[in-house]
Design a protein around this motif. Structure first.
Motif, mmCIF file in Angstrom:
data_model
loop_
_atom_site.group_PDB
_atom_site.id
_atom_site.type_symbol
_atom_site.label_atom_id
_atom_site.label_comp_id
_atom_site.label_asym_id
_atom_site.label_seq_id
_atom_site.Cartn_x
_atom_site.Cartn_y
_atom_site.Cartn_z
ATOM 1 N N ILE A 64 3.240 0.237 15.421
ATOM 2 C CA ILE A 64 1.799 1.385 14.920
ATOM 3 C C ILE A 64 2.793 3.131 15.887
ATOM 4 O O ILE A 64 2.911 3.987 15.177
ATOM 5 N N PRO B 266 1.076 -2.645 17.587
ATOM 6 C CA PRO B 266 0.414 -1.448 18.292
ATOM 7 C C PRO B 266 1.331 -0.736 18.888
ATOM 8 O O PRO B 266 2.057 0.748 18.000
ATOM 9 N N LYS C 13 -0.974 6.480 11.138
ATOM 10 C CA LYS C 13 -1.344 5.759 12.047
ATOM 11 C C LYS C 13 -2.662 5.362 12.296
ATOM 12 O O LYS C 13 -3.528 3.925 12.766
ATOM 13 N N LYS D 170 -3.629 1.198 11.867
ATOM 14 C CA LYS D 170 -4.429 0.132 13.468
ATOM 15 C C LYS D 170 -5.672 -0.498 12.684
ATOM 16 O O LYS D 170 -5.617 -1.773 12.781
ATOM 17 N N GLN D 171 -5.790 0.042 11.146
ATOM 18 C CA GLN D 171 -7.185 -0.615 10.330
ATOM 19 C C GLN D 171 -6.336 -2.161 9.796
ATOM 20 O O GLN D 171 -7.298 -2.993 9.406
ATOM 21 N N LEU D 172 -5.340 -2.001 9.230
ATOM 22 C CA LEU D 172 -4.535 -3.191 8.465
ATOM 23 C C LEU D 172 -4.173 -4.147 9.834
ATOM 24 O O LEU D 172 -3.938 -5.558 9.017
ATOM 25 N N GLY D 173 -4.357 -3.830 11.267
ATOM 26 C CA GLY D 173 -4.060 -4.197 12.200
ATOM 27 C C GLY D 173 -2.687 -4.379 12.636
ATOM 28 O O GLY D 173 -2.043 -5.826 12.396
ATOM 29 N N VAL D 174 -1.884 -3.940 12.280
ATOM 30 C CA VAL D 174 -0.465 -3.611 12.239
ATOM 31 C C VAL D 174 -0.324 -4.093 13.987
ATOM 32 O O VAL D 174 -0.757 -3.747 14.654
ATOM 33 N N SER E 236 -0.454 11.664 11.118
ATOM 34 C CA SER E 236 -1.880 10.491 12.352
ATOM 35 C C SER E 236 -2.684 9.800 11.354
ATOM 36 O O SER E 236 -3.695 9.054 11.694
ATOM 37 N N ILE F 27 -4.548 3.774 9.439
ATOM 38 C CA ILE F 27 -4.209 2.914 8.487
ATOM 39 C C ILE F 27 -3.963 2.008 9.323
ATOM 40 O O ILE F 27 -3.985 0.716 8.798
ATOM 41 N N ILE G 62 3.626 0.579 2.212
ATOM 42 C CA ILE G 62 2.928 -0.271 3.280
ATOM 43 C C ILE G 62 3.364 -1.834 2.904
ATOM 44 O O ILE G 62 2.561 -2.262 1.868
ATOM 45 N N ILE H 263 1.089 -1.131 0.259
ATOM 46 C CA ILE H 263 0.112 -0.145 0.538
ATOM 47 C C ILE H 263 0.689 1.042 -0.130
ATOM 48 O O ILE H 263 1.997 0.950 0.901
ATOM 49 N N PRO I 46 3.069 -6.797 4.329
ATOM 50 C CA PRO I 46 3.076 -7.184 5.433
ATOM 51 C C PRO I 46 4.482 -7.016 6.301
ATOM 52 O O PRO I 46 4.766 -7.530 7.396
#
Lengths: 437, 143
Positions: free
Chosen positions: B43, B40, B30, B34-38, B27, B32, B70, B8, B72
């Motif tokens: 992040i 914490p 940050k 969180k929504q990707l599940g990286v 921010s 995005i 980004i 991404i 994986p």
């Protein structure tokens, strides 16, 4: 008990399906579907913001009925200090507490008193330096839930101490059973609440397996019972035991001021809280020691179940607190030795905002989310039932909505179809064509 | 955005005129992540280091471009500006060294921790800078 319980609920009949609540919800937990608001239970933090903004009063906080107190042999009221600021001409806390005994309770215990114990326990944790700074208060259950769904990096900063409500319930159950010989299950402990989030935390406690609070009654309801009888009380009992510190907890700033540290801040109003938490998460506020964060404007006096204007109540609480002396510290520290006020279960991050549990799938979804979002008009009008264009794009990739839910997208499609139909209308199969050369 | 590959790419223009907007890009990133599940912790590192970079571009270079890639496995943040450049990178990397003007210091910035923090929070950091031309900082975070 199911995984989710919410005090904040919808009265379908009153809901008009407007955009007021969806736009103000701090966790984007509301959508309009079939003409009615629908709360996404995983996301709701029971802050009560939607109760406040709904012009049709379609959102309400479900509390326990007052009559539930009669299910217990010994009934104890736990008034939040916010109650003291609700009455126009009453300055005597003992009068309010005596009033509670007149409306059906056998005894009262001030949550303000328990708040002083929490203050002392908080000081000890800060001094022990065991917790990562800045330390965040755990007093407001809506804020704690907000942190668990939106701020994974702040979960460990939340102070692992029970709320004053829980501490009060523990003290009452222990003291009454010891002093008066009642079985714990015969003692009914009822919190008088200014907010919905406390109801939720009595059902699904924070940091504990079970809550010792047997019921949570709306402050509005208790107010209506107290108003007609307060001026008829002849003998005012001496029931108050909380000092200035505990009573000040009703106002934003009360908890942090009690800790006597100049690098403490107090933030109130859920949207302000989010701003500060974002900055805390980015370590922009590294010189702050303690953060008191309360979901309601002005603190608990701004709760959705209060009666008095929160600014007036705040002034009243400040003045009443000044009238009382401070509780002796020795007195409290003795209590702290005998009552355990720590959490038994640490709180954890709940990644409900993830697009997918699998990161590669989440990335694919994010890619189409960005594409869809760029195609949307960006007006955030809410007509699709989602709070913003971005939220609609998220809903689409999660499979809960379609692009044509956007009225502008729909109109574009209809226009395209209409144009095509006009063109087709002009075309005739050869046998029907006229004037063919 | 690239097809087929799991990547991404995000691009942000960092506005140099408004101090209060600095941090908007980080921010956004940050949110995005969180929504990707990286995880914490990653992040946190990306958000802090990228914010420092943004602030640097605002203070010293009147803004610039932030690019984020980004995958994986890793997050790559590229910060490019056409500012005055850094004459002595080694010196600039020292904690407490700053060339920020007084008016910026009065705002509480320019403590000389920007670049050191970017290095501390990232797994890899490359700086290229030409005096008078601009600066390019690449930060890599393994996740």
């Amino acid at each position: 008990m199911s995984q989710y319980f919410h005090s904040v609920t919808l009265n379908k009949e009153k809901c008009k399906g407007c955009t007021n609540c969806i736009k103000r919800c701090p966790t984007e937990a509301i959508r309009v579907r079939n003409g009615k608001a629908k709360i996404i239970k995983e996301r709701c933090i029971d802050c009560g913001e939607c109760i406040r903004v709904c012009p049709y009063h379609a959102k309400k906080a479900v509390t326990d009925p007052f009559e539930n107190i009669y299910n217990y042999k010994y009934k104890v009221a736990l008034p939040a200090p916010t109650l003291y600021g609700q009455f126009k001409n009453v300055w005597d806390i003992n009068l309010i507490l005596t009033g509670l005994k007149h409306i059906g309770f056998d005894d009262v215990f001030e949550v303000a008193r328990a708040a002083e114990i929490v203050t002392l326990a908080t000081k000890r944790i800060i001094n022990s330096k065991k917790l990562q700074k800045p330390i965040i208060s755990s007093a407001c259950p809506a804020v704690v839930r907000l942190i668990t769904v939106r701020f994974p990096n702040l979960v460990k900063n939340v102070i692992p101490i029970q709320s004053p409500m829980e501490v009060a319930a523990r003290m009452v159950k222990r003291n009454i059973s010891k002093k008066m010989g009642y079985k714990t299950e015969d003692i009914g402990v009822f919190f008088i609440t200014p907010c919905a989030a406390k109801v939720t935390s009595s059902q699904i406690p924070i940091g504990l397996d079970t809550s010792l609070v047997d019921g949570v009654i709306s402050m509005k309801e208790v107010y209506l019972k107290l108003v007609p009888i307060l001026d008829k009380i002849d003998h005012v009992e001496n029931l108050s035991c909380a000092g200035m510190i505990g009573i000040s907890w009703a106002n934003s700033g009360g908890e942090s001021t009690a800790l006597e540290n100049e690098q403490n801040i107090a933030v109130d109003g859920i949207h302000n809280v989010i701003k500060v938490l974002e900055e805390l998460e980015d370590e922009k506020l590294s010189d702050i020691n303690f953060v008191e964060a309360l979901a309601c404007t002005g603190g608990c006096v701004g709760g959705p179940l209060t009666v008095e204007n929160n600014f007036v109540a705040k002034n009243k609480i400040t003045r009443m607190a000044k009238l009382i002396s401070n509780t002796a510290v020795n007195d409290i520290s003795n209590t702290l030795e005998t009552v355990d006020v720590s959490w038994t279960n640490p709180i954890t991050y709940k990644p409900i905002l993830n697009l997918d549990n699998d990161m590669i799938k989440a990335m694919k979804k994010m890619e189409s989310l960005e594409k869809i979002y760029n195609d949307l008009p960006g007006l955030d009008c809410g007509s699709c039932g989602a709070p913003s264009c971005r939220a609609l794009a998220e809903d689409i990739v999660r499979g809960f909505a379609n692009e044509t839910d956007c009225i502008f997208k729909l109109r574009e499609k209809v226009r395209g179809l209409a144009r095509e139909m006009m063109e087709l209308e002009g075309e005739m199969p050869p046998p029907f064509r006229k004037n063919e050369e | 955005m690239a097809e087929e590959k799991n990547i991404i790419s995000l691009q942000y223009k960092v506005n140099g005129e408004d101090f209060s907007l600095a941090g908007e890009a980080s921010s956004n990133v940050k949110k995005i992540l969180k929504q990707l599940g990286v995880n914490p912790e990653a992040i946190r590192r990306v958000a802090i280091a990228m914010y420092e970079g943004e602030i640097n571009m605002v203070i010293h270079a009147k803004g610039g471009i932030a690019e984020v890639n980004i995958t994986p496995e890793q997050i790559k943040v590229l910060l490019q500006d056409e500012g005055p450049g850094i004459a002595d990178i080694e010196l600039a990397m020292q904690e407490g060294y700053s060339t920020a003007p007084d008016n910026i210091r009065e705002l509480g910035f320019g403590a000389g921790m920007g670049l050191p923090n970017m290095k501390r929070y990232s797994d890899e950091m490359k700086i290229n800078s030409v005096v008078g031309k601009g600066t390019r900082v690449e930060l890599i975070f393994n996740i």
